[in-house]
Design a protein around this motif. Structure first.
Motif, short mmCIF file in Angstrom:
data_model
loop_
_atom_site.label_atom_id
_atom_site.label_comp_id
_atom_site.label_asym_id
_atom_site.label_seq_id
_atom_site.Cartn_x
_atom_site.Cartn_y
_atom_site.Cartn_z
N PRO A 60 -30.65 -5.10 -24.25
CA PRO A 60 -30.18 -6.42 -24.66
C PRO A 60 -30.69 -7.53 -23.74
O PRO A 60 -30.79 -7.34 -22.53
CB PRO A 60 -28.66 -6.33 -24.57
N PHE A 61 -31.03 -8.67 -24.38
CA PHE A 61 -31.51 -9.83 -23.62
C PHE A 61 -30.95 -11.09 -24.26
O PHE A 61 -30.83 -11.17 -25.48
CB PHE A 61 -33.04 -9.85 -23.61
N SER A 62 -30.61 -12.05 -23.42
CA SER A 62 -30.00 -13.29 -23.92
C SER A 62 -30.95 -14.12 -24.78
O SER A 62 -30.51 -14.89 -25.62
CB SER A 62 -29.54 -14.15 -22.73
N ASP A 63 -32.25 -13.97 -24.58
CA ASP A 63 -33.22 -14.83 -25.26
C ASP A 63 -34.37 -14.05 -25.89
O ASP A 63 -35.53 -14.20 -25.49
CB ASP A 63 -33.77 -15.87 -24.27
N PRO A 64 -34.04 -13.23 -26.89
CA PRO A 64 -35.07 -12.38 -27.51
C PRO A 64 -35.95 -13.16 -28.47
O PRO A 64 -35.76 -13.13 -29.67
CB PRO A 64 -34.25 -11.32 -28.24
N GLN A 72 -31.24 -10.51 -32.68
CA GLN A 72 -30.63 -11.43 -31.70
C GLN A 72 -29.12 -11.23 -31.65
O GLN A 72 -28.52 -11.15 -30.59
CB GLN A 72 -30.80 -12.88 -32.14
N GLN A 76 -26.61 -10.00 -28.63
CA GLN A 76 -25.46 -10.76 -28.14
C GLN A 76 -24.16 -9.98 -28.20
O GLN A 76 -23.32 -10.08 -27.31
CB GLN A 76 -25.33 -12.08 -28.90
N LEU A 79 -24.28 -7.69 -25.18
CA LEU A 79 -24.05 -8.39 -23.91
C LEU A 79 -22.58 -8.78 -23.77
O LEU A 79 -21.99 -8.66 -22.70
CB LEU A 79 -24.93 -9.64 -23.82
N THR A 84 -25.65 -3.80 -19.93
CA THR A 84 -26.63 -4.24 -18.93
C THR A 84 -27.83 -3.30 -18.98
O THR A 84 -27.78 -2.27 -19.67
CB THR A 84 -26.04 -4.16 -17.51
N LEU A 85 -28.85 -3.61 -18.22
CA LEU A 85 -30.00 -2.70 -18.12
C LEU A 85 -29.59 -1.35 -17.51
O LEU A 85 -29.93 -0.30 -18.06
CB LEU A 85 -31.13 -3.38 -17.34
N ASN A 111 -37.74 -9.98 -18.46
CA ASN A 111 -36.94 -10.56 -17.39
C ASN A 111 -35.86 -9.64 -16.79
O ASN A 111 -35.75 -9.54 -15.58
CB ASN A 111 -36.32 -11.90 -17.79
N PRO A 112 -35.07 -8.94 -17.63
CA PRO A 112 -34.08 -8.03 -17.03
C PRO A 112 -34.73 -6.97 -16.15
O PRO A 112 -34.19 -6.61 -15.10
CB PRO A 112 -33.39 -7.41 -18.24
#
Lengths: 279, 408
Positions: A60-64, A72, A76, A79, A84-85, A111-112
């Protein structure tokens, strides 16, 4: 960097076995931790039984930014539920307790991983049973970041090829790729447009001139019929948005999963698998 | 982190390298779907910048449409009030549309026209870049779609209406947290799906290469003019430059032509919101860590797990969780000093500027001014400080009234 050494892995064995059986691969995507860790674990662990050949788990990523609304939203949900990673890696470890043969590929954004630390991430991937990586925002131009360390550690690097990838670019895109090639059948983000099968046939034929690796086609596949018709033109199909949409449809107003969520998702997947097997 | 020492760097103006990196920052961290587009933009831009006709066209519209050069104005009363250096304002708030943003949208739309693109998209936070984009789209008769977070649409209603008057379609973005970063994600998604026809006008010195370089070059008109103007007025270069930073385009435009004059002290002012220690701020360098977002590596506001955190500032134009990659590099090399200023300090400076100079500044440059008030006493009165007054404050009067407890 030489990716040719990755010749005996869960991924290569799986595709070799499918080829022997004259079958196409069914690749299923879902986001790790969607809608929560425990439900996600049941969903992932039941995939092979439901007919999935290869599993893609989204970090999961905040800005996919390369994904459409469905994925997306799934990111969310995960998250929000605390995913988490490190927990995504734990999910893979949990899966591996009962399944040592189904290949698992992690899909996500850089980024993560960058925050977590590349060396630590690559090490944790191999020790938890991850077979390959699809990191959407790392093009060949940035291979030194993660692709090179991942290959050295024995992880497959799988890249997306798109209709906008022209002849001048295709060789650099396929460089370092192993395991399989993931062809995105439409221009756009995940889950938004339907792939056109005529176009796929031409695109797959063009890709075959450049690579001997199996070609899986994704983006926009929803129904069993569509899955089968796409599978006939390629070596495998990928379904993601339709699955996470089904997860969403099985949540109550507070976002909590209905009791039969895993059965519902797995039975949809079984329908797709039964259709792909006829391809 | 491998930060080259100041003395080892031959020029601070040489970057980016040919893969778009400023040290470890910048780059092209985008999906394969976007790579061919970005390479096309780079190719077209490299041709355009070598072409005297392109520069001539830019200069023509800069002069006759934007109203350049903007004045370099000696703020005598303010200088006297603060009792330190001779303070000059570079008055980019006098540009058509009231901010520096149009320097960049003009440059990019001229490039889009050269590339025969027939549709323009943009992201906007406060709406200033959206208005500047909608303006040049009206000027050149190109359809314009502006992505704007739903939260921002509510708090920036006048700019939403301006964009509509100018013929743009404003698309509300509800994904993520419905703010600028999500608007940028959504614009990138649009671009991927409409490759053939569409040009994406990014509003700041961020994004994948070549955007940080291209936007810097269009905004460098600010610094190039300033250099000529200060030499004419004072027959020497300034001692200090100050500019506010959200993404950092006005600051980069002012700073870049002066980076190799190592005696000039250069300061970028980030928005500390309610205070960096509260977590409610937009100070990416002061309160963030390096990461990868929107196509580049740079300082970002993020959690330990690498999830992006929403920025907070009273100034919507500084409300971005990242910063241009060149600023990150200038920070690590020590060439530019990055500081931060709170909402309250900016509000105080906003009022000071109104009262001493008869200029209502935007809240963004009010941040720069707040820092000027803090450091003025470090200079003597024959030294020169230039601050970029990059936008006017008409758009902010409602939020300032609200913050001061006034009902309009």
């Amino acid at each position: 960097m030489n990716s040719g050494s990755l010749t005996d892995t869960r991924i290569t064995r799986k595709f070799a076995q499918l080829k022997k059986q004259n079958r196409k691969a069914f690749v299923a995507f879902l986001t790790g931790g969607d809608p929560d860790y425990d439900t996600s674990r049941s969903l992932v662990c039941g995939l092979p039984q439901a007919g999935v050949d290869l599993i893609e788990v989204g970090i999961p990523f905040s800005d996919p930014m390369a994904d459409g609304p469905a994925i997306q939203a799934s990111s969310q949900r995960a998250l929000k539920a605390g995913m988490t990673l490190p927990k995504t890696l734990q999910l893979i470890r949990d899966f591996r307790k009962n399944d040592d043969s189904t290949p698992i590929v992690l899909m996500g954004y850089y980024n993560p991983i960058y925050r977590y630390g590349v060396d630590r991430f690559v090490h944790e991937c191999t020790s938890s049973g991850v077979d390959g990586l699809i990191i959407v925002d790392l093009p060949p131009e940035e291979d030194k970041e993660l692709c090179d360390p991942a290959l050295t550690a024995g992880l497959h690097w799988i890249r997306l090829v798109t209709p906008s990838t022209d002849d001048s670019r295709i060789e650099s895109v396929l460089h370092n790729v192993s395991g399989f090639v993931y062809y995105i059948a439409v221009l756009g983000v995940t889950g938004t447009r339907r792939a056109i099968t005529d176009h796929i046939e031409i695109a797959v034929a063009r890709l075959r001139e450049y690579t001997d690796f199996p070609i899986a086609v994704g983006f926009g596949i929803k129904t069993p019929e569509h899955a089968r018709s796409v599978a006939e033109k390629a070596d495998g199909i990928v379904i993601g948005s339709a699955i996470v949409d089904l997860i969403k449809a099985n949540l109550d107003n507070d976002g909590l999963p209905n009791s039969g969520i895993a059965e519902t998702v797995h039975s949809y997947i079984r329908e797709i698998a039964d259709s792909v097997i006829q391809a | 982190m491998n930060s080259p020492t100041e003395s080892a760097i031959e020029s601070y103006r040489a970057g980016p390298d040919d893969t778009g990196h400023f040290g470890i920052y910048g780059g092209r961290f985008v999906a394969e779907t976007l790579m061919p587009l970005i390479l096309n933009v780079e190719k077209a831009y490299n041709q355009a910048r070598q072409d005297p006709d392109f520069q001539a066209e830019f200069d023509y519209f800069a002069k006759h449409y934007i109203g350049r050069p903007s004045p370099l104005y000696h703020a005598a009363r303010l200088s006297e009030h603060l009792g330190g250096p001779k303070i000059y304002f570079k008055r980019d708030e006098l540009n058509h549309t009231g901010a520096h943003k149009i320097n960049n949208t003009l440059g990019q739309i001229l490039l889009a026209r050269r590339m025969k693109k027939t549709r323009i998209i943009a992201e906007t936070g406060a709406g200033q870049h959206g208005v500047a984009t909608a303006t040049v789209c009206a000027l050149f008769d190109l359809p314009c779609v502006v992505y704007m977070g739903e939260t921002d649409i509510e708090r920036q209603a006048p700019n939403v209406f301006r964009m509509k008057l100018l013929g743009a379609e404003v698309v509300p973005v509800t994904s993520g947290t419905g703010t600028l970063k999500d608007a940028m994600n959504e614009a990138l998604r649009d671009w991927v799906a409409n490759v053939e026809t569409t040009f994406y006008i990014i509003g700041t010195v961020a994004g994948p290469h070549p955007y940080p370089q291209m936007v810097r070059e269009f905004q460098s008109v600010i610094g190039n003019e300033t250099r000529e103007q200060i030499l004419e007025a004072e027959n020497r270069l300034p001692d200090c430059l100050v500019a506010c930073i959200g993404g950092g385009s006005n600051a980069m435009g002012l700073f870049h032509p002066f980076l190799d004059e190592r005696d000039i002290r250069i300061i970028g002012v980030e928005a500390a919101g309610l205070g960096v220690e509260t977590g409610k701020h937009a100070a990416s360098i002061t309160g963030g860590q390096p990461g990868v977002l929107h196509g580049n590596r740079t300082y970002l506001l993020q959690t330990d797990d690498g999830q992006i955190i929403d920025a907070h500032s009273i100034s919507a134009g500084l409300d971005y969780p990242g910063i241009g990659p060149e600023h990150s590099w200038l920070n690590d090399t020590g060439r530019v000093q990055y500081v931060s200023v709170t909402d309250q300090e900016a509000l105080d400076a906003f009022q000071l500027c109104c009262q001493t100079e008869g200029i209502i500044p935007a809240l963004e440059p009010a941040h720069a001014l707040a820092h000027v008030t803090k450091i003025a006493s470090e200079f003597d009165n024959n030294q020169i400080l230039i601050m970029n007054l990059c936008g006017r404050g008409d758009k902010d009067v409602f939020s300032v009234a609200d913050a001061l407890g006034e009902t309009l």
